[in-house]
Write an enzyme that holds these catalytic residues in place. Structure first.
Site, short mmCIF file in Angstrom:
data_model
loop_
_atom_site.label_atom_id
_atom_site.label_comp_id
_atom_site.label_asym_id
_atom_site.label_seq_id
_atom_site.Cartn_x
_atom_site.Cartn_y
_atom_site.Cartn_z
N GLY A 41 35.92 2.73 46.09
CA GLY A 41 34.69 3.24 46.64
C GLY A 41 33.87 2.45 44.67
O GLY A 41 33.50 2.19 44.37
N HIS A 86 59.32 40.92 21.06
CA HIS A 86 60.58 39.89 20.17
C HIS A 86 61.94 40.54 21.24
O HIS A 86 61.74 40.97 22.30
CB HIS A 86 60.55 40.55 19.18
N GLY A 133 49.18 1.27 25.19
CA GLY A 133 47.93 2.76 25.00
C GLY A 133 47.27 1.61 26.49
O GLY A 133 48.00 0.76 27.37
N ARG A 134 46.35 2.11 26.80
CA ARG A 134 45.86 2.50 28.12
C ARG A 134 44.45 1.34 27.80
O ARG A 134 43.53 1.89 26.66
CB ARG A 134 45.78 3.61 29.11
N ASP A 184 39.52 9.62 31.77
CA ASP A 184 39.81 7.95 30.87
C ASP A 184 38.93 7.00 31.05
O ASP A 184 38.73 6.03 30.08
CB ASP A 184 41.30 7.61 31.27
N GLY A 236 54.15 5.29 20.37
CA GLY A 236 53.11 6.04 21.56
C GLY A 236 54.08 7.33 22.21
O GLY A 236 55.36 7.06 22.57
N VAL A 237 53.22 8.32 22.64
CA VAL A 237 53.51 9.52 23.78
C VAL A 237 54.34 9.03 24.54
O VAL A 237 55.49 9.55 24.61
CB VAL A 237 52.72 10.04 24.40
C1 LIG Z 1 53.11 8.04 30.92
C2 LIG Z 1 52.46 8.70 31.11
C3 LIG Z 1 52.41 10.15 30.94
C4 LIG Z 1 51.41 10.60 30.62
N1 LIG Z 1 51.62 11.86 30.88
C5 LIG Z 1 50.81 12.56 30.51
C6 LIG Z 1 50.70 14.07 29.71
O1 LIG Z 1 51.97 14.95 29.63
N2 LIG Z 1 50.04 15.39 29.23
C7 LIG Z 1 48.56 14.31 29.49
O2 LIG Z 1 47.75 15.18 28.66
N3 LIG Z 1 48.45 13.49 30.08
C8 LIG Z 1 49.76 11.82 30.32
N4 LIG Z 1 48.88 11.37 30.64
C9 LIG Z 1 47.54 10.34 30.30
C10 LIG Z 1 46.80 10.95 31.34
O3 LIG Z 1 47.58 10.81 32.75
C11 LIG Z 1 45.99 10.25 32.36
O4 LIG Z 1 44.76 11.10 31.00
C12 LIG Z 1 45.33 10.73 33.27
O5 LIG Z 1 45.24 10.84 34.34
C13 LIG Z 1 43.19 10.18 33.42
O6 LIG Z 1 42.67 11.22 34.59
P1 LIG Z 1 41.62 10.17 35.51
O7 LIG Z 1 40.91 11.50 36.30
O8 LIG Z 1 41.14 9.55 34.53
O9 LIG Z 1 41.54 8.63 36.12
P2 LIG Z 1 43.49 8.27 36.18
O10 LIG Z 1 44.24 9.77 36.94
O11 LIG Z 1 43.46 7.41 35.74
O12 LIG Z 1 42.55 8.72 37.75
C14 LIG Z 1 41.71 7.48 38.40
C15 LIG Z 1 41.72 7.31 39.66
O13 LIG Z 1 40.87 6.61 40.76
C16 LIG Z 1 41.25 5.52 41.60
N5 LIG Z 1 40.25 4.86 41.26
C17 LIG Z 1 40.24 3.87 40.38
N6 LIG Z 1 38.77 2.97 40.76
C18 LIG Z 1 38.54 3.42 41.79
C19 LIG Z 1 37.76 2.76 43.09
N7 LIG Z 1 36.55 1.45 42.29
N8 LIG Z 1 37.89 3.28 44.02
C20 LIG Z 1 38.49 4.23 44.86
N9 LIG Z 1 39.19 4.87 43.49
C21 LIG Z 1 39.61 4.23 42.35
C22 LIG Z 1 42.92 5.56 40.83
O14 LIG Z 1 43.49 4.71 42.11
C23 LIG Z 1 42.56 6.70 40.57
O15 LIG Z 1 43.63 7.45 42.19
C24 LIG Z 1 50.15 10.17 31.13
C25 LIG Z 1 49.41 9.37 31.12
C26 LIG Z 1 50.98 7.91 31.68
C27 LIG Z 1 50.58 6.46 31.88
#
Ligand SMILES: Cc1cc2nc3c(=O)[nH]c(=O)nc-3n(C[C@H](O)[C@H](O)[C@H](O)COP(=O)(O)OP(=O)(O)OC[C@H]3O[C@@H](n4cnc5c(N)ncnc54)[C@H](O)[C@@H]3O)c2cc1C
Length: 475
Positions: free
Chosen positions: A122, A454, A281-282, A322, A192-193
């Site tokens: 999108g 308990h 990090g991300r 994120d 990190g985590v």
């Molecule tokens: C290994 C790992 C373990 C983790 N474990 C945890 C945990 O245990 N607990 C926790 O709270 N968090 C965890 N996290 C972090 C968590 O995954 C993220 O904080 C979360 O996914 C963020 O959600 P979001 O919706 O912002 O983005 P995302 O989950 O990144 O989703 C974004 C979506 O947007 C889509 N997208 C991007 N640009 C476009 C576009 N232009 N058009 C259409 N689609 C698009 C992508 O394909 C994706 O599907 C972990 C992360 C990793 C990498």
């Protein structure tokens, strides 16, 4: 099929799909666009969290924890398991099936809530009278009209300068969740985590794991006392963490990776490992969004700029998860997503970052909510601390899982709970009670006066709350 919507959400991770569901619940015609592809090229909604984050990592953590328990702890219960083996392909297939269940669950929820899903990328085309034109570039390219747009495009793994992810020997979290055998040696950059969780998975299965961390302190964001306990526990398990390193070169060659670094004393060292996971990090993902077409402002680090309510600089364009400031956690993304949908409906929701719980799913688990002891000291806030060890908790003893403690920090005068820190069994579940208490601005005495079942691990939280007033009963 309609192409004009009240709300169009870009991204179906936890921020985006929850925003879409809440918007649909509130009566808005809603579409969600996501470009993630499964191995067959079909849609895989759920974002990083479902596909290469929270869900698959927890599936592998569970498999590897079962393996370690069978190998090392079942014998204490009188259970013999004979010759223990691990079938990595089967473990990965189970993980993939868990991911698919979650993808399918979101597809079902979209249908149930009458949300139109578009598979593809999108991007903004232009602002028109009452909203925005959004292009979907996918198998069926089309243009949607949106009165409100919610950007939820998430984040990607940050690469280490000079070490491109090839997902064969230098791995991001994506490759780390798909290693096809137990490597003899595994290097991880970043403690990190994600580094600790992935390190735990492969160590439990037999890899020799070395984690290289640039910072001088272990888990600097965690309460220092809890971080110290964690470091001791991980060292006992054989997880090697080297702090204060400076990496100068990463060279993949002949099925191995060589990492040249200087240690905290400034001495040159080399780590040679079969696989290297980089988890430093991300970074926010706005690639392909075409933000410039409509003048959507990003900050200097590439995040979409938003105010406290997730409003961008553009009228009726919002951003969550994120891709905006704040903790990169799935549940933070979800809360923001739901809150934005409610704001579009004229409601006044509030997301309090201070009560967002954090969890590290290692063993022992680490979880916290609110302020750490070092943060309170730095802020000059007077507080009292109460701790209670799981060693003194009956349920933990019965489980044979007594490492760790609960620590409650409360205001010295009002007794309001300012932070709760847990290292130990099921910390990820126990922290929910602390988050509820803090959301309701409970005092330590409130928790201490509540009847807890308990024997249960939750009694450790009650006892730590009582310990704030130096009156723990079982320790
Ligand atoms: C290994 C790992 C373990 C983790 N474990 C945890 C945990 O245990 N607990 C926790 O709270 N968090 C965890 N996290 C972090 C968590 O995954 C993220 O904080 C979360 O996914 C963020 O959600 P979001 O919706 O912002 O983005 P995302 O989950 O990144 O989703 C974004 C979506 O947007 C889509 N997208 C991007 N640009 C476009 C576009 N232009 N058009 C259409 N689609 C698009 C992508 O394909 C994706 O599907 C972990 C992360 C990793 C990498």
């Amino acid at each position: 099929m309609s192409t004009a919507f009240d709300v169009v959400v870009i991204g179906a991770g936890p921020g985006g799909y929850i925003a879409a569901i809440r918007a649909a619940q509130l009566g808005f015609s809603t579409a969600c666009i996501d470009e993630w592809k499964n191995e067959k090229g079909g849609p895989a909604p759920g974002g990083t969290c479902t596909n290469i984050g929270c869900i698959p990592s927890k599936a592998l953590l569970q498999s590897s924890e079962n393996f370690e328990a069978a190998g090392h702890h079942f014998a204490d219960h009188g259970i013999g398991v004979g010759n223990l083996t691990i079938d990595v392909a089967k473990m990965m297939a189970r993980k993939n099936a868990v991911v698919k269940q979650n993808n399918d669950g979101i597809v079902y929820l979209f249908k149930k809530n009458k949300i139109q899903f578009f598979h593809g990328r999108g991007s903004f085309l232009k602002k028109v009278g009452g909203g925005y034109e959004i292009a979907v570039a996918g198998a069926k390219p089309q243009t949607l009209m949106a009165k409100h747009v919610i950007v939820a495009t998430g984040s990607n793994a940050r690469p280490l300068s000079g070490a491109t992810f090839d997902e064969k020997s230098v791995l991001s979290n994506d490759g780390a969740l798909a290693i096809d055998h137990v490597p003899k040696t595994l290097g991880i950059v970043g403690s990190g985590v994600i580094g600790l969780e992935m390190g735990s998975v492969w160590r439990r299965l037999g890899a020799q794991v070395t984690i290289l961390e640039a910072l001088p302190d272990f888990l600097g964001a965690v309460d220092t006392q809890i971080a110290g306990e964690a470091q001791k526990a991980f060292t006992r398990q054989g997880l090697k963490v080297v702090l204060g390193v400076k990496i100068s070169a990463v060279t993949p060659a002949d099925g191995a990776v060589s990492v040249a670094y200087t240690d905290a004393a400034g001495t040159a060292q080399t780590l040679v490992c079969e696989r290297l996971i980089v988890s430093i990090g991300r970074v926010p993902n706005t690639t392909g969004l075409n933000a410039e077409a409509v003048g959507l402002v990003l900050d200097e680090r590439g995040f979409v700029s938003v105010d406290a309510d997730c409003r961008t600089n553009l009228e009726n364009v919002w951003a969550v998860g994120d891709v905006v400031r704040g903790p990169m956690l799935a549940h933070k993304a979800e809360e923001e997503g739901a809150a934005v949908a409610e704001r579009i409906a004229g409601q006044k929701p509030h997301v309090d970052f201070n009560t967002v719980p954090w969890v590290i799913y290692t063993h022992p688990e680490i979880a916290w909510v609110g302020q750490t002891e070092q943060q309170l000291k730095a802020a000059g806030r007077e507080f009292r601390a109460g701790t209670f060890p799981f060693m003194a908790n009956g349920r933990a003893r019965a489980m044979g899982d007594t490492t760790g403690m609960v620590k409650v920090l409360a205001d010295a005068k009002s007794d309001e709970i300012l932070g709760v820190h847990i290292i130990g069994p099921m910390a990820s579940e126990l922290i929910a009670e602390a988050a509820v208490a803090m959301e309701f601005r409970a005092s330590a005495e409130d928790i201490g006066r509540i009847c807890h079942a308990h024997p249960s691990l939750s009694e450790a939280l009650k006892e730590a709350a009582l310990a704030v007033d130096k009156r723990a009963l079982n320790f």
